[in-house]
Design a protein around this motif. Sequence first.
Motif, mmCIF file in Angstrom:
data_model
loop_
_atom_site.group_PDB
_atom_site.id
_atom_site.type_symbol
_atom_site.label_atom_id
_atom_site.label_comp_id
_atom_site.label_asym_id
_atom_site.label_seq_id
_atom_site.Cartn_x
_atom_site.Cartn_y
_atom_site.Cartn_z
ATOM 1 N N GLU A 1 11.517 5.305 3.753
ATOM 2 C CA GLU A 1 11.207 6.682 3.353
ATOM 3 C C GLU A 1 11.657 6.937 1.916
ATOM 4 O O GLU A 1 10.932 7.560 1.126
ATOM 5 C CB GLU A 1 11.900 7.668 4.291
ATOM 6 N N ALA B 1 9.396 5.213 -0.536
ATOM 7 C CA ALA B 1 8.131 5.954 -0.645
ATOM 8 C C ALA B 1 8.304 7.180 -1.531
ATOM 9 O O ALA B 1 7.450 7.466 -2.388
ATOM 10 C CB ALA B 1 7.631 6.353 0.738
ATOM 11 N N GLN B 2 9.416 7.892 -1.355
ATOM 12 C CA GLN B 2 9.670 9.086 -2.161
ATOM 13 C C GLN B 2 9.879 8.744 -3.631
ATOM 14 O O GLN B 2 9.351 9.405 -4.522
ATOM 15 C CB GLN B 2 10.896 9.835 -1.640
ATOM 16 N N PHE C 1 9.222 5.751 -5.336
ATOM 17 C CA PHE C 1 8.295 4.884 -6.051
ATOM 18 C C PHE C 1 6.888 4.827 -5.456
ATOM 19 O O PHE C 1 6.050 4.083 -5.957
ATOM 20 C CB PHE C 1 8.845 3.452 -6.093
ATOM 21 N N GLY C 2 6.657 5.529 -4.372
ATOM 22 C CA GLY C 2 5.347 5.470 -3.733
ATOM 23 C C GLY C 2 5.120 4.191 -2.946
ATOM 24 O O GLY C 2 3.991 3.868 -2.586
ATOM 25 N N VAL C 3 6.192 3.458 -2.672
ATOM 26 C CA VAL C 3 6.107 2.194 -1.935
ATOM 27 C C VAL C 3 6.023 2.493 -0.448
ATOM 28 O O VAL C 3 6.913 3.134 0.107
ATOM 29 C CB VAL C 3 7.336 1.311 -2.233
ATOM 30 N N LYS C 4 4.946 2.016 0.183
ATOM 31 C CA LYS C 4 4.777 2.233 1.616
ATOM 32 C C LYS C 4 4.694 0.935 2.398
ATOM 33 O O LYS C 4 5.022 0.899 3.569
ATOM 34 C CB LYS C 4 3.525 3.066 1.869
ATOM 35 N N THR C 5 4.257 -0.137 1.755
ATOM 36 C CA THR C 5 4.059 -1.407 2.457
ATOM 37 C C THR C 5 4.838 -2.525 1.774
ATOM 38 O O THR C 5 5.316 -2.376 0.645
ATOM 39 C CB THR C 5 2.573 -1.803 2.472
ATOM 40 N N ASP D 1 3.169 -3.264 -1.415
ATOM 41 C CA ASP D 1 3.520 -2.289 -2.462
ATOM 42 C C ASP D 1 4.845 -2.665 -3.113
ATOM 43 O O ASP D 1 4.984 -2.584 -4.340
ATOM 44 C CB ASP D 1 3.657 -0.877 -1.879
ATOM 45 N N LEU E 1 5.691 -3.655 -7.119
ATOM 46 C CA LEU E 1 6.444 -2.656 -7.869
ATOM 47 C C LEU E 1 6.924 -3.251 -9.193
ATOM 48 O O LEU E 1 7.599 -4.281 -9.226
ATOM 49 C CB LEU E 1 7.635 -2.161 -7.041
#
Length: 72
Positions: free
Chosen positions: A39, A42-43, A45-49, A52, A56
């Motif tokens: 979480e 994701a917040q 750096f926008g990394v979800k997978t 991703d 980065l």
Amino acid sequence: MTAIDLGKVLDKAWADKPLAEVLAAPVAALKGVSDRDGELLAQAFGVKTVADLAELKYVRWAQALAALEAAK
């Protein structure tokens, strides 16, 4: 080609999955990465997978710096 023991880097539920599925998995599929860590990534750096995270730019920069130091 380099081999990797997926059981050492992935949670048990992901260790036997095809690589494409692992790359599409949430970063919490990586051993030692919690759902909360995911979480926060994701917040921030926008990394979800997993893919991703591998893409980065900050990870790539850090890897490049470490490789330069190792090559000395």
